[in-house]
Design a protein around this motif. Structure first.
Motif, PDB file in Angstrom:
ATOM      1  N   ASP A 264      20.480  55.249  77.664  1.00 63.79           N
ATOM      2  CA  ASP A 264      21.756  55.232  78.380  1.00 63.79           C
ATOM      3  C   ASP A 264      22.133  53.777  78.667  1.00 63.79           C
ATOM      4  O   ASP A 264      21.860  53.249  79.742  1.00 63.79           O
ATOM      5  N   TYR A 265      22.767  53.109  77.686  1.00 69.57           N
ATOM      6  CA  TYR A 265      23.082  51.691  77.834  1.00 69.57           C
ATOM      7  C   TYR A 265      24.094  51.434  78.956  1.00 69.57           C
ATOM      8  O   TYR A 265      24.053  50.395  79.619  1.00 69.57           O
ATOM      9  N   LYS A 266      24.999  52.381  79.181  1.00 70.31           N
ATOM     10  CA  LYS A 266      25.984  52.195  80.252  1.00 70.31           C
ATOM     11  C   LYS A 266      25.303  52.142  81.616  1.00 70.31           C
ATOM     12  O   LYS A 266      25.726  51.389  82.504  1.00 70.31           O
ATOM     13  N   LYS A 267      24.269  52.931  81.778  1.00 70.83           N
ATOM     14  CA  LYS A 267      23.526  52.942  83.037  1.00 70.83           C
ATOM     15  C   LYS A 267      22.556  51.763  83.120  1.00 70.83           C
ATOM     16  O   LYS A 267      22.271  51.245  84.199  1.00 70.83           O
TER      17      LYS A 267
ATOM     18  N   ILE B 226      22.802  48.605  81.637  1.00 70.25           N
ATOM     19  CA  ILE B 226      23.362  47.249  81.710  1.00 70.25           C
ATOM     20  C   ILE B 226      24.243  47.097  82.947  1.00 70.25           C
ATOM     21  O   ILE B 226      25.197  47.844  83.147  1.00 70.25           O
ATOM     22  N   HIS B 227      23.913  46.115  83.766  1.00 65.11           N
ATOM     23  CA  HIS B 227      24.680  45.794  84.975  1.00 65.11           C
ATOM     24  C   HIS B 227      25.545  44.564  84.707  1.00 65.11           C
ATOM     25  O   HIS B 227      25.260  43.778  83.806  1.00 65.11           O
ATOM     26  N   HIS B 228      26.573  44.393  85.517  1.00 65.79           N
ATOM     27  CA  HIS B 228      27.465  43.244  85.361  1.00 65.79           C
ATOM     28  C   HIS B 228      27.488  42.436  86.658  1.00 65.79           C
ATOM     29  O   HIS B 228      27.629  42.987  87.743  1.00 65.79           O
TER      30      HIS B 228
ATOM     31  N   ASP C 160      26.111  39.785  81.915  1.00 64.91           N
ATOM     32  CA  ASP C 160      25.527  41.117  81.987  1.00 64.91           C
ATOM     33  C   ASP C 160      24.012  40.986  82.089  1.00 64.91           C
ATOM     34  O   ASP C 160      23.427  39.984  81.625  1.00 64.91           O
TER      35      ASP C 160
ATOM     36  N   LEU D  98      22.188  45.981  70.692  1.00 65.33           N
ATOM     37  CA  LEU D  98      23.052  45.111  71.495  1.00 65.33           C
ATOM     38  C   LEU D  98      23.343  43.768  70.845  1.00 65.33           C
ATOM     39  O   LEU D  98      24.161  43.000  71.363  1.00 65.33           O
TER      40      LEU D  98
ATOM     41  N   GLN E 166      26.893  42.693  70.272  1.00 62.84           N
ATOM     42  CA  GLN E 166      27.789  42.682  71.429  1.00 62.84           C
ATOM     43  C   GLN E 166      27.729  41.378  72.222  1.00 62.84           C
ATOM     44  O   GLN E 166      28.589  41.121  73.066  1.00 62.84           O
TER      45      GLN E 166
END
Length: 260
Positions: A75-78, A80-82, A88, A120, A123
């Motif tokens: 779950d890359y959305k969960k 990776i934090h910004h 990131d 990644l 990106q």
């Protein structure tokens, strides 16, 4: 494709995490898209980036690597934090220590992080990996997927003495697993140039490693203000933009960009 840089030293307290954070944000300030991977179970880089309690996070580097091992979807959305300064990051916590122990029997265990970051690399321009202060399997994972290594070290006898083992480990990884791996440079941190002892150590470093390993021209000076940045979750550029430390990291960023 990303340039992946491991920031490694098996000795703690040498400024790995502040270097990862300030170099990462310095690269963002130069227009690069950057990901910082916290690969230390102490979660130091995560704390420097504003995560107050890394151990309370329920999805970190350890969970994602376990998903790779178990051939499950990440779950890359969960993951990776910004951070508000544009970088990131993938956080870490104490679960990474448990994972390292359990990876002893995993097939191709040194390739797990490479599989994770492979999704990644298109990106980001640069991926920085803040390694744990050991030469265990997680650090070997970081060296396996890295293009280069930055070695932060205090300008003192014992930290410098310990560089020999790290350099041997990097050489073995290069020979056996990752033939493209190079040492980007040795970065001196927490430097007090008023001390003759410091000057002697720097001279000895140049004599010992100067011909085989690049020693960055810019050194990170000792500073109480710089030490405060981890507590406020901001880079030195935001916390004390006019300081010598901020200038030193800015110049280090330019040196790193010259190597591209």
């Amino acid at each position: 494709m990303s340039k992946i840089i491991a920031i490694a030293n098996q000795k703690g307290g040498c400024g790995k995490s502040p270097t990862a954070v300030n170099l990462g944000i310095g690269l963002v300030r130069k227009g690069k898209k950057v990901l910082i991977v916290d690969a230390d179970p102490q979660g130091s880089a995560s704390i420097c980036l504003g995560v107050n309690e890394p151990d309370e996070l329920d999805y970190t580097l350890a969970n994602a690597m376990l998903d790779v091992i178990n051939d499950e979807k990440i779950d890359y959305k969960k993951l990776i934090h910004h951070h508000c300064e544009g970088v990131d990051f993938i956080p870490a916590n104490i679960e990474l220590s448990g994972l390292e122990v359990s990876m002893v029997s995993v097939m191709s265990r040194e390739m797990v992080m490479k599989c994770l970051l492979g999704e990644l690399t298109e990106q980001y321009d640069v991926i920085l990996i803040d390694c744990m202060p050991s030469l265990g399997v997680i650090t070997i994972n970081a060296l396996t997927c890295a293009n280069s290594v930055i070695i932060p070290s205090q300008a003192a006898y014992l930290p410098v003495k310990g560089l020999q083992q790290l350099i041997k480990t990097i050489s073995r990884v290069k020979k056996q697993i990752n033939p493209s791996l190079i040492i980007e440079g040795l970065l001196l941190t927490m430097v007090d140039m008023r001390s003759n002892y410091t000057k002697d150590i720097i001279e000895a470093l140049g004599n010992t490693y100067g011909e085989s390993i690049r020693i960055f021209e810019n050194r990170i000076p000792m500073s109480v203000r710089a030490a405060e940045t981890s507590a406020v979750g901001k880079s030195i550029y935001t916390h004390d933009a006019r300081s010598k430390v901020a200038k030193s990291y800015e110049l280090l960023t330019e040196e790193v960009l010259e190597n591209e």
